[in-house]
Design a protein around this motif. Structure first.
Motif, mmCIF file in Angstrom:
data_model
loop_
_atom_site.group_PDB
_atom_site.id
_atom_site.type_symbol
_atom_site.label_atom_id
_atom_site.label_comp_id
_atom_site.label_asym_id
_atom_site.label_seq_id
_atom_site.Cartn_x
_atom_site.Cartn_y
_atom_site.Cartn_z
ATOM 1 N N GLY A 105 0.814 -1.217 0.000
ATOM 2 C CA GLY A 105 0.000 0.000 0.000
ATOM 3 C C GLY A 105 0.841 1.258 0.000
ATOM 4 N N TRP A 106 1.895 1.291 0.847
ATOM 5 C CA TRP A 106 2.776 2.468 0.860
ATOM 6 C C TRP A 106 3.508 2.589 -0.470
ATOM 7 C CZ3 TRP A 106 0.378 4.784 4.215
ATOM 8 C CH2 TRP A 106 0.140 4.322 5.495
ATOM 9 N N HIS B 257 6.050 9.266 9.890
ATOM 10 C CA HIS B 257 7.459 8.935 10.122
ATOM 11 C C HIS B 257 7.741 7.504 9.691
ATOM 12 C CE1 HIS B 257 8.778 12.515 12.253
ATOM 13 N NE2 HIS B 257 7.579 12.545 12.792
ATOM 14 N N GLN B 258 8.892 7.325 9.110
ATOM 15 C CA GLN B 258 9.355 6.024 8.655
ATOM 16 C C GLN B 258 9.697 5.162 9.861
ATOM 17 O OE1 GLN B 258 12.949 6.450 6.467
ATOM 18 N NE2 GLN B 258 12.666 4.548 5.356
ATOM 19 N N ASP B 259 9.343 3.887 9.795
ATOM 20 C CA ASP B 259 9.699 2.943 10.844
ATOM 21 C C ASP B 259 11.216 2.741 10.853
ATOM 22 O OD1 ASP B 259 8.381 0.747 12.716
ATOM 23 O OD2 ASP B 259 10.112 -0.152 11.721
ATOM 24 N N LEU C 293 5.336 2.581 7.851
ATOM 25 C CA LEU C 293 5.058 3.764 8.648
ATOM 26 C C LEU C 293 5.325 3.428 10.107
ATOM 27 C CD1 LEU C 293 3.771 6.619 8.404
ATOM 28 C CD2 LEU C 293 1.597 5.529 8.905
ATOM 29 N N SER C 294 5.894 4.358 10.843
ATOM 30 C CA SER C 294 6.144 4.156 12.271
ATOM 31 C C SER C 294 4.825 3.919 12.993
ATOM 32 C CB SER C 294 6.831 5.389 12.848
ATOM 33 O OG SER C 294 6.830 5.332 14.246
ATOM 34 N N THR D 278 9.557 14.602 7.290
ATOM 35 C CA THR D 278 9.016 13.296 7.633
ATOM 36 C C THR D 278 9.026 12.422 6.403
ATOM 37 O OG1 THR D 278 6.747 13.949 7.132
ATOM 38 C CG2 THR D 278 7.518 14.286 9.396
ATOM 39 N N TRP D 279 8.600 11.213 6.597
ATOM 40 C CA TRP D 279 8.678 10.179 5.575
ATOM 41 C C TRP D 279 7.958 10.558 4.289
ATOM 42 C CZ3 TRP D 279 5.307 5.371 5.185
ATOM 43 C CH2 TRP D 279 5.893 4.433 4.345
ATOM 44 N N MET D 280 6.806 11.201 4.373
ATOM 45 C CA MET D 280 6.030 11.528 3.186
ATOM 46 C C MET D 280 5.917 13.025 2.941
ATOM 47 S SD MET D 280 3.037 8.671 3.407
ATOM 48 C CE MET D 280 2.300 9.106 1.853
#
Length: 194
Positions: free
Chosen positions: A86-87, A129-131, A138-139, A183-185
């Motif tokens: 999905g991501w 945030h990235q895990d 996602l974290s 952040t991640w996205m």
């Protein structure tokens, strides 16, 4: 709860144009709110995917959330909950490249657009945030109700890019440089807003 409304254009681009986002309501109250919004907008909406947990009894013998929605005439499709895929689908849609036949050049053509009428989705995109253990996840500390809804939506309309994006390296390098600030996205924000 989070309900996202999206349309798909002839090119396959998903346009997310409305959200319902709140908490503290019963399933029946949410179903009634959904029907009110659609009647006000005079829209004929196909209800898309919902989290499969709405069908769980979770220790009760009463009706499930899915059954409560069904009593109000709202039937959901079952969501594909594959997180990593999905991501990747979201990122592929945002990083899409297409070939312009007239100019002969590759151009950025995002296949996911988000309206400013979706502030909670935008907020979650900006704060995702990235895990630290699994980089394409996602974290677990990130707020993700709207992002999960978006993930279910894009998984219902799988997308395969026509061309490989050259932006990926530049965009992720830009993100890594500002990792503490970004952040991640969040690097996607300027691409998806309308």
């Amino acid at each position: 709860y989070c309900v996202l409304y999206g349309g798909v254009d002839y090119d396959g681009c998903i346009w997310v144009y409305r959200e319902l986002y709140d908490s503290g309501y019963t399933a029946r109250e949410v179903a009634i709110r959904i029907k009110e919004v659609e009647e006000e907008a005079e829209e004929d909406v196909h209800m898309g995917p919902a989290d499969t947990q709405i069908g769980a009894h979770e220790g009760t013998t009463g009706p499930t959330i899915e059954e409560e929605f069904a009593r109000e005439g709202i039937l959901w499709d079952k969501a594909d909950k594959a997180r990593r895929t999905g991501w990747q689908q979201i990122h592929s849609r945002l990083l899409n490249r297409d070939h312009n036949e007239k100019t002969g050049q590759d151009v950025d053509k995002p296949m996911l657009m988000v309206s400013t009428a979706c502030p909670n989705l935008i907020r979650e995109i900006e704060r995702a945030h990235q895990d630290k253990v699994v980089p394409d996840q996602l974290s677990k500390t990130s707020s993700d109700h709207a992002l999960d809804s978006l993930r279910y939506l894009v998984m219902a309309r799988p997308f395969v890019p026509k061309r490989k994006s050259n932006r990926r390296i530049a965009r992720f390098d830009k993100y890594r440089e500002k990792k503490k600030k970004g952040t991640w996205m969040s690097w996607c924000r300027e691409v998806v807003m309308f």
